[in-house]
Design a protein around this motif. Structure first.
Motif, PDB file in Angstrom:
ATOM      1  N   PHE A   4       0.834  -1.206   0.000  1.00 51.25           N
ATOM      2  CA  PHE A   4       0.000   0.000   0.000  1.00 51.25           C
ATOM      3  C   PHE A   4       0.867   1.253   0.000  1.00 51.25           C
ATOM      4  CE2 PHE A   4      -2.518   3.208   2.454  1.00 51.25           C
ATOM      5  CZ  PHE A   4      -3.499   3.421   1.493  1.00 51.25           C
ATOM      6  N   ALA A   5       1.961   1.253   0.755  1.00 47.09           N
ATOM      7  CA  ALA A   5       2.871   2.405   0.781  1.00 47.09           C
ATOM      8  C   ALA A   5       3.476   2.643  -0.597  1.00 47.09           C
ATOM      9  CB  ALA A   5       3.966   2.179   1.816  1.00 47.09           C
ATOM     10  N   ASP A   6       3.864   1.571  -1.273  1.00 51.68           N
ATOM     11  CA  ASP A   6       4.417   1.710  -2.629  1.00 51.68           C
ATOM     12  C   ASP A   6       3.374   2.284  -3.582  1.00 51.68           C
ATOM     13  OD1 ASP A   6       6.828   0.708  -1.797  1.00 51.68           O
ATOM     14  OD2 ASP A   6       6.483  -1.326  -2.561  1.00 51.68           O
ATOM     15  N   LEU A   7       2.111   1.848  -3.423  1.00 52.06           N
ATOM     16  CA  LEU A   7       1.037   2.369  -4.272  1.00 52.06           C
ATOM     17  C   LEU A   7       0.898   3.872  -4.094  1.00 52.06           C
ATOM     18  CD1 LEU A   7      -1.460   1.998  -6.140  1.00 52.06           C
ATOM     19  CD2 LEU A   7      -2.805   1.615  -4.056  1.00 52.06           C
ATOM     20  N   LEU A   8       0.867   4.339  -2.845  1.00 45.16           N
ATOM     21  CA  LEU A   8       0.731   5.777  -2.599  1.00 45.16           C
ATOM     22  C   LEU A   8       1.902   6.547  -3.198  1.00 45.16           C
ATOM     23  CD1 LEU A   8      -0.650   6.117   1.043  1.00 45.16           C
ATOM     24  CD2 LEU A   8      -1.883   5.840  -1.098  1.00 45.16           C
ATOM     25  N   ASP A   9       3.125   6.052  -2.997  1.00 43.16           N
ATOM     26  CA  ASP A   9       4.302   6.728  -3.542  1.00 43.16           C
ATOM     27  C   ASP A   9       4.194   6.870  -5.052  1.00 43.16           C
ATOM     28  OD1 ASP A   9       5.524   7.106  -1.123  1.00 43.16           O
ATOM     29  OD2 ASP A   9       6.853   5.375  -1.269  1.00 43.16           O
ATOM     30  N   ARG A  10       3.803   5.801  -5.713  1.00 39.61           N
ATOM     31  CA  ARG A  10       3.737   5.834  -7.175  1.00 39.61           C
ATOM     32  C   ARG A  10       2.588   6.699  -7.681  1.00 39.61           C
ATOM     33  NH1 ARG A  10       4.946  -0.642  -8.175  1.00 39.61           N
ATOM     34  NH2 ARG A  10       7.122  -0.583  -7.486  1.00 39.61           N
ATOM     35  N   LEU A  11       1.459   6.689  -6.963  1.00 37.22           N
ATOM     36  CA  LEU A  11       0.335   7.536  -7.372  1.00 37.22           C
ATOM     37  C   LEU A  11       0.705   9.013  -7.285  1.00 37.22           C
ATOM     38  CD1 LEU A  11      -2.678   5.674  -5.729  1.00 37.22           C
ATOM     39  CD2 LEU A  11      -2.241   5.915  -8.169  1.00 37.22           C
ATOM     40  N   VAL A  12       1.432   9.384  -6.228  1.00 42.41           N
ATOM     41  CA  VAL A  12       1.846  10.778  -6.066  1.00 42.41           C
ATOM     42  C   VAL A  12       2.765  11.205  -7.205  1.00 42.41           C
ATOM     43  CG1 VAL A  12       3.254  12.322  -4.648  1.00 42.41           C
ATOM     44  CG2 VAL A  12       1.539  10.870  -3.575  1.00 42.41           C
ATOM     45  N   ARG A  22      -3.644   2.388 -14.087  1.00 43.04           N
ATOM     46  CA  ARG A  22      -2.875   1.153 -14.192  1.00 43.04           C
ATOM     47  C   ARG A  22      -2.327   0.732 -12.836  1.00 43.04           C
ATOM     48  NH1 ARG A  22      -3.709  -2.577 -17.135  1.00 43.04           N
ATOM     49  NH2 ARG A  22      -3.485  -3.773 -15.228  1.00 43.04           N
ATOM     50  N   LEU A  23      -1.841   1.691 -12.055  1.00 46.37           N
ATOM     51  CA  LEU A  23      -1.303   1.383 -10.728  1.00 46.37           C
ATOM     52  C   LEU A  23      -2.379   0.800  -9.815  1.00 46.37           C
ATOM     53  CD1 LEU A  23       0.935   4.538 -10.146  1.00 46.37           C
ATOM     54  CD2 LEU A  23       1.733   2.183 -10.416  1.00 46.37           C
ATOM     55  N   MET A  24      -3.566   1.392  -9.849  1.00 45.55           N
ATOM     56  CA  MET A  24      -4.644   0.889  -8.986  1.00 45.55           C
ATOM     57  C   MET A  24      -5.131  -0.481  -9.450  1.00 45.55           C
ATOM     58  SD  MET A  24      -6.896   4.238  -7.883  1.00 45.55           S
ATOM     59  CE  MET A  24      -6.967   5.034  -9.490  1.00 45.55           C
ATOM     60  N   VAL A  25      -5.241  -0.665 -10.752  1.00 45.52           N
ATOM     61  CA  VAL A  25      -5.654  -1.976 -11.266  1.00 45.52           C
ATOM     62  C   VAL A  25      -4.652  -3.047 -10.833  1.00 45.52           C
ATOM     63  CG1 VAL A  25      -5.954  -3.345 -13.357  1.00 45.52           C
ATOM     64  CG2 VAL A  25      -6.971  -1.070 -13.209  1.00 45.52           C
ATOM     65  N   GLU A  30      -3.067  -7.697  -7.295  1.00 45.93           N
ATOM     66  CA  GLU A  30      -1.996  -8.329  -6.515  1.00 45.93           C
ATOM     67  C   GLU A  30      -2.342  -8.479  -5.030  1.00 45.93           C
ATOM     68  OE1 GLU A  30       1.287  -5.795  -7.247  1.00 45.93           O
ATOM     69  OE2 GLU A  30       1.374  -6.263  -9.410  1.00 45.93           O
ATOM     70  N   ALA A  31      -3.057  -7.511  -4.471  1.00 42.97           N
ATOM     71  CA  ALA A  31      -3.342  -7.538  -3.035  1.00 42.97           C
ATOM     72  C   ALA A  31      -4.494  -8.497  -2.744  1.00 42.97           C
ATOM     73  CB  ALA A  31      -3.684  -6.138  -2.539  1.00 42.97           C
ATOM     74  N   PRO A  32      -4.413  -9.255  -1.668  1.00 35.65           N
ATOM     75  CA  PRO A  32      -5.502 -10.178  -1.317  1.00 35.65           C
ATOM     76  C   PRO A  32      -6.617  -9.439  -0.579  1.00 35.65           C
ATOM     77  CG  PRO A  32      -3.740 -10.362   0.299  1.00 35.65           C
ATOM     78  CD  PRO A  32      -3.255  -9.378  -0.741  1.00 35.65           C
ATOM     79  N   ASP A  33      -7.754 -10.120  -0.426  1.00 33.96           N
ATOM     80  CA  ASP A  33      -8.800  -9.609   0.477  1.00 33.96           C
ATOM     81  C   ASP A  33      -8.339  -9.836   1.911  1.00 33.96           C
ATOM     82  OD1 ASP A  33     -10.662  -8.858  -1.514  1.00 33.96           O
ATOM     83  OD2 ASP A  33     -11.327 -10.933  -1.716  1.00 33.96           O
ATOM     84  N   PRO A  34      -8.626  -8.971   2.863  1.00 31.98           N
ATOM     85  CA  PRO A  34      -9.357  -7.705   2.717  1.00 31.98           C
ATOM     86  C   PRO A  34      -8.441  -6.493   2.466  1.00 31.98           C
ATOM     87  CG  PRO A  34      -9.087  -8.179   5.036  1.00 31.98           C
ATOM     88  CD  PRO A  34      -8.424  -9.325   4.299  1.00 31.98           C
ATOM     89  N   ARG A 158     -14.116   9.062  -8.065  1.00 28.46           N
ATOM     90  CA  ARG A 158     -14.569   8.655  -9.401  1.00 28.46           C
ATOM     91  C   ARG A 158     -13.472   7.904 -10.153  1.00 28.46           C
ATOM     92  NH1 ARG A 158     -18.595   8.025 -13.509  1.00 28.46           N
ATOM     93  NH2 ARG A 158     -17.440   8.095 -15.435  1.00 28.46           N
ATOM     94  N   LEU A 159     -12.218   8.367 -10.046  1.00 24.53           N
ATOM     95  CA  LEU A 159     -11.114   7.700 -10.738  1.00 24.53           C
ATOM     96  C   LEU A 159     -10.882   6.304 -10.163  1.00 24.53           C
ATOM     97  CD1 LEU A 159      -9.035   8.207 -13.004  1.00 24.53           C
ATOM     98  CD2 LEU A 159      -7.411   8.873 -11.230  1.00 24.53           C
ATOM     99  N   ALA A 160     -11.021   6.175  -8.842  1.00 25.77           N
ATOM    100  CA  ALA A 160     -10.865   4.857  -8.224  1.00 25.77           C
ATOM    101  C   ALA A 160     -11.953   3.898  -8.715  1.00 25.77           C
ATOM    102  CB  ALA A 160     -10.914   4.983  -6.706  1.00 25.77           C
ATOM    103  N   LYS A 161     -13.163   4.405  -8.889  1.00 28.59           N
ATOM    104  CA  LYS A 161     -14.248   3.559  -9.405  1.00 28.59           C
ATOM    105  C   LYS A 161     -13.971   3.150 -10.855  1.00 28.59           C
ATOM    106  CE  LYS A 161     -17.444   5.928  -6.347  1.00 28.59           C
ATOM    107  NZ  LYS A 161     -18.423   7.033  -6.266  1.00 28.59           N
ATOM    108  N   GLN A 162     -13.370   4.057 -11.620  1.00 27.87           N
ATOM    109  CA  GLN A 162     -13.001   3.702 -12.990  1.00 27.87           C
ATOM    110  C   GLN A 162     -11.941   2.615 -13.000  1.00 27.87           C
ATOM    111  OE1 GLN A 162     -14.346   4.950 -16.079  1.00 27.87           O
ATOM    112  NE2 GLN A 162     -13.261   3.062 -16.613  1.00 27.87           N
ATOM    113  N   ALA A 163     -11.001   2.678 -12.030  1.00 31.11           N
ATOM    114  CA  ALA A 163      -9.989   1.620 -11.920  1.00 31.11           C
ATOM    115  C   ALA A 163     -10.646   0.272 -11.607  1.00 31.11           C
ATOM    116  CB  ALA A 163      -8.965   1.982 -10.848  1.00 31.11           C
TER     117      ALA A 163
END
Length: 543
Positions: A4-12, A22-25, A30-34, A158-163
């Motif tokens: 999750f930390a890597d995701l935030l860094d890359r999104l910024v 692409r990053l969110m998809v 890759e990440a499991p539930d929950p 909205r962008l997260a929902k599109q992902a």
């Protein structure tokens, strides 16, 4: 937590919309539930962690670092979470054999969210402190952003929902209609997106219906606009909302699907209908004239972004809905019907509602396109910002289809102003002075004085941002924390050409005026400061 930390860094650090998608998809894959569900909730603002507040984090930092030194660091960095993440000193504990510190296991995102969801305010900071000791700077930053809720990563709900739609190869409109009936960690949603379970049944009454948006009208399309095919309406300067009532449940939604009902209880109380209206939220001004007199956007701002609204504010700034469309009439979905038929149904629907809270957006008659051009340039009301053009035969389709609906806004106003103050930005702009306050001249020619008239933080390129930042640093005359006062005199100053959509009177500003949607249009390095505009120029626009 590292994922999750890597995701935030890359999104910024990723400016493009497609790159963020692409990053969110990839994260959802890759990440499991929950974990992925909690990450989605954090990105969309769906987590509520009441046990930790920014003041508690400052107090926690004071136990590890000199307060004055931290204050200097915070002033330089400009972001609380980033400052703590970078400056956090590890607690010296018992060393293992050979003198090395024993490594603690890094907490998971799931552990953090599920722990903080039930801890007390007394216990919350202690848990955060222990986790900060177990994380690296990137993980600490993600943790602190998670608990304070201020991600600032350039991703809208909205962008997260599109992902999500891209991840599951679904229509984003389906996800938007389900969204308000779902809760973190969204396991049923992800099961459907991965085709291992049926589509969830929406548990929400009065769900959001994804809005239909318009395309800007440009010269190649002028010839398409004929009265036989298109209806014209005024484009009112409020905020687009959706009002829906279902099974006794009333909700107001923003155009992006956020539930804003709590900020407008006076309008919610008047929703004595079953169905869904699409329209513009506006403020009514007291008047003895018949019908509703529309207030300015400045009036509406007194009601926006409030968690609670006092009776006095509601009485002074009552809101109403100027209806554009009818999407649902009782149990009947009208979105597939042509606009002409929906419009007729809307007129009948509004006849039964309180006219002080719901009225009809009028059709603007025209026979030729030239008539519309004249009406656009000379609208009958200052709270009109242009025209909407809708095909009479258009269905109500979610998204921004090309052709059915056009918006034709008035040309923006332009004014030359002088840069007065600059403030550090946030996120990837935290090391730049990127928020600019500007003013215009007032007073006699031999004693000119600048008065602030607005603030802008976009409209310039990345290269221009670097130039502006360098100018601010080279011309600073005073410092106030993250804000710098810049040299601004008749013979020395930077002129900014500022574009804005409208102007209103304001008792909160020394200049007496407030701009609507100001942005930097051009940097006028060529223009001497004394040639910038005067306050009288703006006052004349008010008249």
């Amino acid at each position: 937590m590292k994922r999750f930390a890597d995701l935030l860094d890359r999104l910024v650090l990723t400016p493009s919309r497609n790159g963020k998608l692409r990053l969110m998809v990839d994260f959802f894959a890759e990440a499991p539930d929950p974990e992925r569900g909690y990450g989605l909730a954090a990105i969309t603002g769906g987590l509520d962690i009441p046990g930790v507040k920014p003041a508690m984090l400052r107090a926690l930092m004071a136990t590890r670092m000199d307060e004055v030194l931290f204050g200097y660091s915070y002033d330089y960095v400009g972001d609380l979470a980033e400052t703590i993440a970078l400056a956090w000193p590890e607690r010296q504990g018992a060393a293992g054999e050979g003198g090395e510190q024993p490594e603690a296991e890094e907490p998971s995102l799931t552990e953090i969210v599920e722990t903080l969801s039930h801890v007390s305010r007394a216990e919350g900071p202690k848990r955060v402190e222990a986790w900060l000791d177990r994380l690296d700077s990137s993980g600490r930053y993600a943790l602190l952003k998670l608990v304070t809720g201020g991600l600032r990563i350039g991703v809208s709900s909205r962008l997260a929902k599109q992902a999500l739609a891209d991840f599951g190869a679904k229509d984003v409109a389906e996800i938007e209609e389900l969204w308000h009936g779902l809760e973190p960690p969204y396991t049923t949603l992800f099961a459907w997106l991965e085709d291992v379970a049926e589509k969830p049944v929406s548990a929400a009454l009065a769900p959001f219906r994804p809005v239909m948006l318009s395309q800007p009208l440009e010269a190649p399309d002028y010839g398409r606009i004929v009265a036989e095919d298109y209806a014209a309406e005024w484009k009112w300067d409020g905020i687009r909302i959706q009002a829906t009532r279902d099974g006794g449940v009333c909700r107001l939604y923003s155009r992006t699907g956020d539930d804003i009902s709590g900020a407008f209880p006076d309008l919610v109380e008047a929703m004595d209908f079953d169905g869904t209206l699409d329209g513009e939220l506006l403020v009514a001004r007291p008047s003895r004239e018949p019908g509703i007199v529309v207030g300015t956007f400045s009036d509406l701002q007194q009601r926006l972004n409030r968690k609670a609204v006092s009776t006095a504010v509601m009485k002074k700034h009552p809101v109403f809905l100027r209806a554009y469309d009818l999407l649902q009439d009782g149990p009947e979905n009208l979105r597939a019907l042509p606009f002409a038929e929906r419009r007729a149904r809307l007129e009948r629907f509004l006849d039964t509602l309180d006219p002080a809270r719901f009225d009809l957006s009028p059709i603007v008659p025209f026979e030729a396109f030239d008539e519309l051009a004249d009406k656009r340039a000379n609208p009958p009301h200052p709270v009109i910002e242009g025209l909407m053009l809708k095909r009479w035969d258009s269905a109500y389709v979610a998204g921004r289809p090309k052709g059915p609906w056009f918006k034709w806004k008035k040309d923006p106003h332009l004014v030359d102003a002088v840069l007065m103050y600059a403030q550090r930005g946030h996120g990837k702009r935290s090391s730049f002075y990127s928020d600019y306050t500007f003013g215009v001249w007032t007073g006699p020619e031999d004693a000119l004085e600048l008065v602030p008239v607005g603030k802008a933080y976009f409209g310039f390129t990345d290269e221009e941002l670097k130039q502006l930042d360098r100018y601010v640093r080279d011309n600073t005359i005073e410092r106030f924390g993250p804000v710098r006062s810049v040299r601004a005199e008749p013979d020395h100053g930077l002129v900014l050409e500022v574009a804005f959509e409208g102007l209103a009177r304001s008792t909160r500003h020394k200049s007496g005026v407030a701009m609507r949607f100001p942005r930097v249009s051009r940097l006028r390095w060529d223009k001497p400061a004394f040639e910038a505009d005067r306050l009288e120029t703006l006052q004349a626009m008010l008249e």
